[in-house]
Design an enzyme around this catalytic site. Sequence first.
Site, PDB file in Angstrom:
ATOM      1  CB  SER A 702      -7.306  -2.462   1.416  1.00 11.16           C
ATOM      2  OG  SER A 702      -6.668  -2.570   0.163  1.00 11.16           O
ATOM      3  CE  LYS A 745      -8.557   0.903  -1.357  1.00 11.62           C
ATOM      4  NZ  LYS A 745      -8.475   0.238  -0.044  1.00 11.62           N
TER       5      LYS A 745
END
Length: 798
Positions: A702, A745
């Site tokens: 990511s 996140k």
Amino acid sequence: MRDPHDESTPVEGEVTGLILPGQERPSQLHIIPVYGRPFLPAQILPVQIQADPWAKTLERVAKTAHKMVALFRVDEEADAQHPLYDIMPRTGCVVRILQASTDGDQIQFVAEGIQRVAIRNWLSKKPPYLVEVDYLESEVPAGSETEVKAYAMAVITAIKELLPINPLYSEELKQYLNRFNPNDPSPLADCGAAITTAKGEELQEILDTPALLPRLTKVLALLKKEIEVAQLQNKIRDEVNRSINDRQREFFLHEQLKVIQKELGLQKDDKTAEMEMFRNRLAALTVPDEVNARVNEELNKLKILESGSPEYAVTRNYLEWVTQVPWGQYHQDKIDLKRARRILDRDHDGLADVKDRIIEFLAVGAFKKDVSGAIMLLIGPPGVGKTSIGRSIAAAMGRPFYRFSVGGMRDEAEIKGHRRTYIGALPGKLVHALKECKVMNPLIMLDEIDKLGVSHQGDPASALLETLDPEQNVNFLDHYLDLRLDLSKCLFICTANTLDSIPAPLLDRMDVIRLSGYLAQEKLAIARHHLWPRQLERAGVDKERLKISEGALRLLTEGYAREAGVRNLEKQIAKLIRKSVVRLLDEPGLSLRLKAADIPELLGAPLFRKEKALSGVGIITGLAWTSLGGATLPVESSVVHQQSRGFKLTGQLGDVMKESAEIAYSFVNANLKELGADSRFFEQAFVHLHVPEGATPKDGPSAGITMASSLLSLALGKAPNKDFAMTGELTLTGHVLPIGGVREKAIAAKRQGIHQIIVPEANRGDVEELPDYVKEGLTFHFARQYKEVARLLFGPAA
């Protein structure tokens, strides 16, 4: 005359004058030490001493006409360290030796106590010891005869009171007391002291007291103490005897009752009673035919076995377990969704989306009137309340709750039971759960399912496949019982921190519910409503005596416990309360209200401070997911030198992140011109890309666009727009691939005060599903191609 300074052994002087038998009082005497208790006048007792060095002394005494020797008590340890003449006490007792005998290296003689003596002068300081002595007479002050007589009668009364309590004292002592003359109480005092169990130091004090009245006072105190001890011993002995007698009487009565009942046919033996107990247990249950047949077989076997045989114990234990399984007993669910919502809100602040999922699940069960067949997996960082949510679900349904941890479990027999051929075999945990909950449909929680182990004893994860699959657990087989159990009505809830270590076939059977962690305001509410009151109660502190301000709680959550869960926050609160209790104990009337300024004084400096986000050319903030929740991930790059082309990567990165870095470097290098940078920038530049906190391992697909943006910033010589964080994987052709952990996140970015987030276009649906309280204050930008990311960070020129 003999020189008094000559220490050689002298010859005793002769006693002159007319002396009646028994009244000799020689002025010079040999002395022998005795250990333990001193010898008292009026005693006639055997004395045992070592032949070496006291044999010569007794030989000298035997040659005298009076046969007398002085006995002085000394401490055995002091005797071994100091000369005898330095440790000799003030007073001793002169005795007449009546009879002596030798036994090996021991000499034993019978001594008759005569009178107290004190040493006036040492004539010989080497064995055999010889001294000049003064005889101490009993002193009766004028006018105290009546008081002495009263004390003497009190001593006689005490001795007579002691004799019936302690039969240790002989009949001769009773006869002595009956013929005792109160006009001469000195022997009585010594006799009274001698019959007690007083220590040697106390008896030496009696010997050191020739004055009659003080001596009688001390002897009377010793006798009273002895009477109290003897009475206490008798009381204890009587209580013990009474208890034993009661038990013996009860035992005999029980045995007689058994015989009478057996004769009348009213009682069965123990084996028959146990068999009847097992049948009575099953009579109240709805037992399947297969179980009935097996139980009857085991009962018939039990009937013919001897009760002392090992097989009898094995069979009895088996029947004990089989008959305690609640066959056919089911809890009737009464699901009230409003009540369930109240319970979830009462026990947990925040987690609105998780509560909605649970309410939906319960609603389906209420609609079809059967909550079964589902296996929920609560996954999230430590301390977010996974286990307590399971308890709340059980409370909302009213079902019995049973929890066991499978973390580190390596033996599949703990799930499916041991076979009866093994010594100490037991059923598996699921049978334990049914037995304890007393219904066949409890709520069973399997904690830490991501930490299952594997060993030569089997694979517990594979054993759980049959357990958790609604299509298979209708006929779950426990190896110990060797009977089929229907577990399809049970509700299973599992917990885990991460999905990575859960086997795919097992994960496929579970409905995953994510608990991503708490925002600062949620943790603040949890601390105020749950953690602070609970820790006050555990510490036993009145809530009126110890309070905490809103600012102090906010400092606790932001400065000392910034992780996703609240377990560390609770530890910090407990530590705060402990330190406050110390002050409350020092000042009993004090009431405390803790403010934000008090927290650093009690807990030390905050662990987390408001850090300024890194900014500048080549610095980009990324977002990462960890098993402990979301985290920000700054990425830095710089040109080391312009002498040669090269690329260096540091930061303890895993294989996936290393590949992402290589792809990002290749993509940016190949597309510098399209991105608005000098196409020859990397031809002579040696570039170093670093992910800070190098001691922490980092991996995951990511960080591609984050690394590419850092390299592009370096090539452009331009810092990115502030207040941006990003997550997404990059391909060689510039496509932005989707990632996971969007909620974690987003919470991490919000926790750090970042409000602009770049995510892949493919994750738009994940963002739309985020709760409103998470999206509040955040702006999401979606990117399909990396060019869109570059435009957001560096403007249209890129």
